[in-house]
Write a protein that holds these residues in place. Structure first.
Motif, PDB file in Angstrom:
ATOM      1  N   ASP A 130      14.037 -25.067  -6.269  1.00  0.00           N
ATOM      2  CA  ASP A 130      14.661 -26.312  -5.808  1.00  0.00           C
ATOM      3  C   ASP A 130      14.125 -26.716  -4.442  1.00  0.00           C
ATOM      4  O   ASP A 130      13.903 -27.908  -4.174  1.00  0.00           O
ATOM      5  CB  ASP A 130      16.179 -26.142  -5.736  1.00  0.00           C
ATOM      6  N   ASP A 142      10.657 -28.081  -4.928  1.00  0.00           N
ATOM      7  CA  ASP A 142      10.674 -29.380  -5.603  1.00  0.00           C
ATOM      8  C   ASP A 142      11.344 -30.466  -4.767  1.00  0.00           C
ATOM      9  O   ASP A 142      11.318 -31.641  -5.158  1.00  0.00           O
ATOM     10  CB  ASP A 142      11.392 -29.268  -6.951  1.00  0.00           C
ATOM     11  N   THR A 171      14.586 -30.758  -4.250  1.00  0.00           N
ATOM     12  CA  THR A 171      15.858 -31.186  -4.857  1.00  0.00           C
ATOM     13  C   THR A 171      17.048 -30.441  -4.269  1.00  0.00           C
ATOM     14  O   THR A 171      18.096 -30.326  -4.909  1.00  0.00           O
ATOM     15  CB  THR A 171      15.817 -30.955  -6.372  1.00  0.00           C
TER      16      THR A 171
END
Length: 355
Positions: A201, A204, A206
Motif C-alpha cells: 500500500d 502504491d 494508497t
C-alpha cells in the motif's frame, strides 16, 4: 487501538516464596482435566478439587494433569506440597509475568512458556503464560483459563494417533511445547502478511492518513512476539543439550525439531522487524514526495503568473502619460502578450520535463 491499563499487584516486602496471583482473572473457576494412559488404554477425568488428582502421582501410567485457574492459590499450594514443588516455583506459577525459562531439580523440570494468539477484532498479539512441570511419568500444565489449543493433543491420546501413547512423559511435554510453537508460526505468519500488504500500500500510494499509527502498532506487535520467541528458543536449547534423567536420549531429537522451528520463527521476526522499521522511512519519503509535487505545481504556477502580474501591474498604474494607453487596440495587444508569455512558459517547462 486503546489498551486497558492493568492493575499491578505490589509484592514488595513479602518473603520469598509468597504466592500472589498477579493476573486479572480473579473469578475464574478451578477446572482440572486428567488424561491417564498406557499404550493399551486411557482414562479421561474432570475434577473441581485439587485433592482428587493426588492419587495419580504414584501410578506407573503416564498422567497429564491440566489445571485451569491460577487464581486459586490455595489449591496450587496444596498441589505443590503433594508433588514436592519448591516454594519459589509455586510463586512463579501464579506470577503470570514470568519470562520463558526452565528450572531444573532432581525430581522435576519446571518450564515456563507463553502462548501467543491474535485478537480477532484488531489482530493484536495476546500472550498468556503456560506453566509446565515434568516429573516421573507425569506432566502438569497450569494456566489462567480454559484453553482449547491442546485439543489436538487430547485427540491423539484418545484415538491413539501418533506415538504419544507409546512414549513417556518427556514426549508428552514435547508435543505440548510443539503445539505452542505452532501457534508462534501462525501468529508471525499473519503479522508478516499484514506487514507485506501494508508495504505494498505504501509503494502504491494508497495509504491512509493514520498510516504512522498503523506502523507503530505493527512494530509493537512484532516486538511483543519477539519477546516471547527469543527466550523460548533459549529454553528449548537448554532442554536439547540437557542430560537430565527425566528426558530420554531418544526424545531429545524431537526437542531439536522444536528448536529448528523457533530459529526459523526468530529469523522471520527479525526480517519483519526490519521491514517495519523501513516502513516508517518509506512512509515519510512518500509524504515528502507528495509535498514536493505540490510545491512544484505551486512554484510553476507562481513562475507563470509573475511576468503576467508584472505586465498587469505596469499598465494598472495611475499615470496619465503611459504611452501605450492611447493605443486603440492596446488592451488586446497586452492580453495577447500575456497569452504568448503563458503558452511559452508552459512549453518551456514541458521541455525541461518539469510538468
Amino acid at each position: 487501538m486503546a489498551k486497558k491499563k492493568q492493575k499491578r499487584k505490589n509484592k514488595t516486602g513479602l518473603i520469598p516464596g509468597s504466592m500472589v496471583y498477579t493476573g486479572q482473572k480473579e473469578n475464574q473457576e478451578l477446572f482440572i482435566e486428567v488424561f491417564d494412559y498406557t499404550p493399551e488404554h486411557y482414562t479421561e477425568e474432570s475434577y473441581y478439587k485439587i485433592e482428587d488428582t493426588f492419587g495419580y502421582k504414584a501410578t506407573d501410567t503416564v498422567t497429564w494433569i491440566t489445571i485451569n485457574g491460577l487464581n486459586h492459590v490455595e489449591a496450587i499450594e496444596k498441589l505443590g506440597v503433594h508433588y514436592g514443588i519448591h516454594p519459589l516455583i509455586l510463586e512463579d506459577i501464579v506470577n503470570i509475568s514470568q519470562r520463558p525459562k526452565i528450572d531444573e531439580f532432581d525430581d522435576y523440570l519446571y518450564v515456563v512458556l507463553k502462548l501467543l494468539y491474535l485478537n480477532e477484532k484488531d489482530n493484536t498479539v495476546i500472550s498468556e503464560q503456560i506453566n509446565f512441570l515434568l516429573g516421573h511419568n507425569y506432566v502438569l500444565t497450569m494456566h489462567e483459563s480454559d484453553l482449547d489449543i491442546f485439543e489436538g493433543v487430547k485427540d491423539r491420546i484418545r484415538n491413539t494417533k501418533g506415538r504419544v501413547r507409546d512414549m513417556g512423559a518427556d514426549y508428552l511435554l514435547y508435543i505440548l511445547m510443539d503445539t505452542l510453537v505452532d501457534h508462534y508460526v501462525n501468529v508471525v505468519d499473519v503479522l508478516g502478511d499484514t506487514i507485506e500488504d501494508f508495504e505494498n500500500d505504501v509503494l502504491d500510494g494508497t495509504i491512509t492518513e493514520d498510516a504512522s499509527k498503523t506502523i507503530l502498532n505493527l512494530k509493537r506487535e512484532v516486538l511483543r512476539a519477539r519477546r516471547t520467541v527469543l527466550p523460548s528458543k533459549e529454553v528449548v536449547s537448554r532442554i536439547e543439550h540437557n542430560d537430565h534423567k527425566l528426558i530420554g536420549k531418544g526424545t531429545l531429537t524431537f526437542y531439536k525439531d522444536i528448536y529448528d522451528h523457533l530459529v526459523q520463527v526468530s529469523e522471520n521476526i527479525d526480517v519483519y522487524r526490519e521491514m517495519v522499521s523501513n516502513l516508517m522511512d518509506m512512509y515519510m519519503t512518500t509524504i515528502s514526495n507528495k509535498m514536493n509535487e505540490v510545491m512544484k505545481v505551486l512554484t510553476i504556477m507562481a513562475s507563470i503568473f509573475i511576468p503576467l502580474t508584472f505586465i498587469a501591474g505596469v499598465y494598472g498604474m495611475n499615470f496619465n502619460y503611459i504611452p501605450e494607453l492611447q493605443y486603440r487596440n492596446g488592451y488586446f495587444i497586452v492580453l495577447g502578450l500575456m497569452a504568448v508569455i503563458f503558452i511559452g512558459m508552459i512549453l518551456y517547462f514541458k521541455r525541461k520535463k518539469w510538468l
